[in-house]
Write a protein that holds these residues in place. Structure first.
Motif, PDB file in Angstrom:
ATOM      1  N   ALA A  17       0.819  -1.210   0.000  1.00 18.78           N
ATOM      2  CA  ALA A  17       0.000   0.000   0.000  1.00 18.78           C
ATOM      3  C   ALA A  17       0.855   1.264   0.000  1.00 18.78           C
ATOM      4  N   GLN A  18       2.046   1.176   0.584  1.00 17.29           N
ATOM      5  CA  GLN A  18       2.897   2.360   0.639  1.00 17.29           C
ATOM      6  C   GLN A  18       3.361   2.807  -0.750  1.00 17.29           C
ATOM      7  N   PHE A  19       3.353   1.910  -1.720  1.00 21.40           N
ATOM      8  CA  PHE A  19       3.679   2.312  -3.100  1.00 21.40           C
ATOM      9  C   PHE A  19       2.733   3.413  -3.564  1.00 21.40           C
ATOM     10  N   PHE A  20       1.493   3.367  -3.093  1.00 25.20           N
ATOM     11  CA  PHE A  20       0.473   4.302  -3.558  1.00 25.20           C
ATOM     12  C   PHE A  20       0.245   5.459  -2.580  1.00 25.20           C
ATOM     13  N   ILE A  21       0.597   5.239  -1.312  1.00 24.25           N
ATOM     14  CA  ILE A  21       0.395   6.278  -0.302  1.00 24.25           C
ATOM     15  C   ILE A  21       1.558   7.274  -0.303  1.00 24.25           C
ATOM     16  N   SER A  22       2.779   6.758  -0.273  1.00 20.31           N
ATOM     17  CA  SER A  22       3.946   7.645  -0.219  1.00 20.31           C
ATOM     18  C   SER A  22       5.099   7.065  -1.042  1.00 20.31           C
ATOM     19  N   PRO A  23       4.929   6.989  -2.359  1.00 16.87           N
ATOM     20  CA  PRO A  23       5.982   6.418  -3.210  1.00 16.87           C
ATOM     21  C   PRO A  23       7.247   7.274  -3.183  1.00 16.87           C
ATOM     22  N   LEU A  24       8.399   6.634  -3.156  1.00 18.63           N
ATOM     23  CA  LEU A  24       9.661   7.367  -3.129  1.00 18.63           C
ATOM     24  C   LEU A  24       9.943   8.040  -4.477  1.00 18.63           C
ATOM     25  N   PHE A 126      -5.024   0.343   3.047  1.00 23.74           N
ATOM     26  CA  PHE A 126      -5.196   1.266   1.928  1.00 23.74           C
ATOM     27  C   PHE A 126      -5.968   2.540   2.267  1.00 23.74           C
ATOM     28  N   GLU A 127      -6.377   2.709   3.503  1.00 22.32           N
ATOM     29  CA  GLU A 127      -7.184   3.885   3.826  1.00 22.32           C
ATOM     30  C   GLU A 127      -6.406   5.193   3.660  1.00 22.32           C
ATOM     31  N   GLY A 128      -5.092   5.090   3.596  1.00 12.90           N
ATOM     32  CA  GLY A 128      -4.290   6.290   3.425  1.00 12.90           C
ATOM     33  C   GLY A 128      -4.088   6.713   1.983  1.00 12.90           C
ATOM     34  N   VAL A 129      -4.581   5.926   1.015  1.00 11.78           N
ATOM     35  CA  VAL A 129      -4.447   6.308  -0.398  1.00 11.78           C
ATOM     36  C   VAL A 129      -5.343   7.511  -0.665  1.00 11.78           C
ATOM     37  N   ALA A 130      -4.771   8.554  -1.207  1.00  9.08           N
ATOM     38  CA  ALA A 130      -5.511   9.804  -1.412  1.00  9.08           C
ATOM     39  C   ALA A 130      -6.594   9.646  -2.467  1.00  9.08           C
ATOM     40  N   ASN A 131      -7.765  10.206  -2.160  1.00 12.14           N
ATOM     41  CA  ASN A 131      -8.846  10.269  -3.140  1.00 12.14           C
ATOM     42  C   ASN A 131      -8.899  11.704  -3.670  1.00 12.14           C
ATOM     43  N   ASN A 132      -8.367  11.881  -4.874  1.00 12.23           N
ATOM     44  CA  ASN A 132      -8.305  13.209  -5.478  1.00 12.23           C
ATOM     45  C   ASN A 132      -9.483  13.500  -6.396  1.00 12.23           C
ATOM     46  N   GLY A 133     -10.465  12.584  -6.413  1.00 12.69           N
ATOM     47  CA  GLY A 133     -11.663  12.805  -7.215  1.00 12.69           C
ATOM     48  C   GLY A 133     -11.384  12.935  -8.700  1.00 12.69           C
ATOM     49  N   LEU A 134     -10.396  12.188  -9.188  1.00 11.05           N
ATOM     50  CA  LEU A 134     -10.028  12.301 -10.599  1.00 11.05           C
ATOM     51  C   LEU A 134     -11.066  11.625 -11.498  1.00 11.05           C
ATOM     52  N   GLN A 135     -11.151  12.096 -12.728  1.00 12.59           N
ATOM     53  CA  GLN A 135     -12.034  11.508 -13.722  1.00 12.59           C
ATOM     54  C   GLN A 135     -11.267  10.498 -14.568  1.00 12.59           C
TER      55      GLN A 135
END
Length: 382
Positions: A17-24, A126-135
């Motif tokens: 999940a960290q790949f998507f929450i805070s990728p280096l 995965f609750e820390g993955v940002a929801n940016n409301g993208l289309q």
């Protein structure tokens, strides 16, 4: 995707999940990935499937995003951008920020834990993955225009073989998974029994195999293809092979060509295969489910994923049949014999343009094609 021992799943999910929450997205990491992509691209250069895919892009509408270089290599991903003053690492980070969002993502997890425990693990990870409301990105449908259809592309393959592939661009069918119009068409076109196109070609000594179906495409366009493995005789009479396919499609367009009885038989066979499928490895199950979740509603997910037709709609099937015409087709004729023809003084055998004219319902004409790729193809207009 990944697989681990079942008792290591909680820790593995957190790391994943960290790949998507805070990728280096570190500079050296980007460079290593570019090197890996370049190595993969180098291997693809000798694979006919990859070469044909890129050739299709090179002969498509060059203004469409689909026509771009598919995989990339060291030059396109690192060398050229760096020379142009582009910070590749920053560009990758920007791309991640603009395209990754929880509302566009799906996840499938397979494990020995109970469903409640699996859900708890996934939610926590995965609750820390940002929801940016993208289309969801949208693309135009004109990857082929009229000038890119009705063409015969002659290809010199790496492998010693003869084949003819007839391809049409069609609207995507994901939203029509219940009607499954292309499943019906591929079922009949790929049929090998008496009265089928393949049975006729095989009896005439022109083909050893025939397959048909919808392949992968993009959100706005898909592809339907009929591929014929040719005998030596079939390679010499490729125009007749194409004509058999087109005549068979004419039969399907005629009254009675679309049959509810055949559709019901297809649905029954598909349902039977669905219920008696071999058990797949967990890795394959999760990969398939995660991809399908982005396209199908939960209630029909499995039936849609495994292509089980549910609603007979003759009008829907006919709407696709009307697109499968000679004028809209792109024919790719791959054989090493083109290489011999190109070595003749005039650059091509005198009759190489005839199959294209025959396949498109016209008369024979002299070749006036242009090179589409080095030693790879000649385009002949209808």
């Amino acid at each position: 995707q990944f697989d681990v021992n079942w008792d290591a799943l909680p820790e593995a999910l957190d790391r994943f999940a960290q790949f998507f929450i805070s990728p280096l997205i570190s500079g050296d990491g980007v460079e290593r990935e570019v090197q890996a992509v370049d190595s993969e691209h180098g291997k693809n250069l000798a694979v006919d499937g990859w070469r044909l895919h890129q050739l299709a892009k090179a002969t498509a509408n060059q203004q469409h995003p689909w026509a771009r270089f598919f995989t990339g290599n060291l030059e396109t991903l690192l060398t050229t951008p760096t020379k142009a003053g582009i910070d590749v690492r920053a560009a990758v980070a920007d791309w991640h920020a603009r395209h990754y969002s929880a509302n566009l993502m799906t996840a499938a997890v397979y494990g020995r834990h109970s469903l409640d425990e699996l859900q708890r693990l996934v939610t926590h990870a995965f609750e820390g993955v940002a929801n940016n409301g993208l289309q969801v990105p949208q693309f135009p449908s004109d990857l082929y225009t009229d000038e890119h259809r009705g063409l015969l592309v002659r290809v010199v393959p790496i492998k010693e073989s003869h084949s003819l592939e007839i391809q049409w661009d069609i609207p995507p069918t994901e939203a029509l998974y219940r009607q499954a119009p292309t499943n019906y068409l591929s079922h009949l076109l790929g049929h090998e029994g008496a009265g089928s196109a393949f049975a006729l070609l095989k009896a005439a000594g022109l083909a050893t195999a025939l397959s048909a179906g919808e392949g992968s495409g993009i959100s706005s366009r898909s592809f339907f293809s009929v591929r014929v493995e040719l005998t030596q005789e079939g390679n010499a009479r490729v125009g007749e092979v194409a004509e058999v396919v087109f005549k068979y499609l004419e039969l399907l367009r005629a009254p009675g060509g679309v049959s509810e009885q055949i559709y019901s038989e297809l649905a029954g066979l598909s349902e039977l295969r669905f219920h008696w499928r071999d058990k797949l490895p967990p890795y394959s199950v999760t990969t398939s489910l995660a991809g399908a979740m982005a396209h199908y509603p939960d209630k029909d997910l499995l039936l849609a994923l495994y292509h089980v037709p549910q609603d007979y709609d003759p009008g829907c099937i006919h709407s696709f049949l009307e697109l499968l015409t000679p004028a809209r087709a792109r024919l790719t004729w791959a054989t090493r014999s083109h290489e011999e023809a190109s070595q003749q003084p005039n650059g091509a055998a005198a009759d190489t343009s005839a199959p294209a004219a025959t396949a498109n319902g016209g008369s024979s004409s002299s070749s006036s094609g242009t090179s589409a790729a080095p030693s790879a193809a000649v385009l002949t207009p209808p």
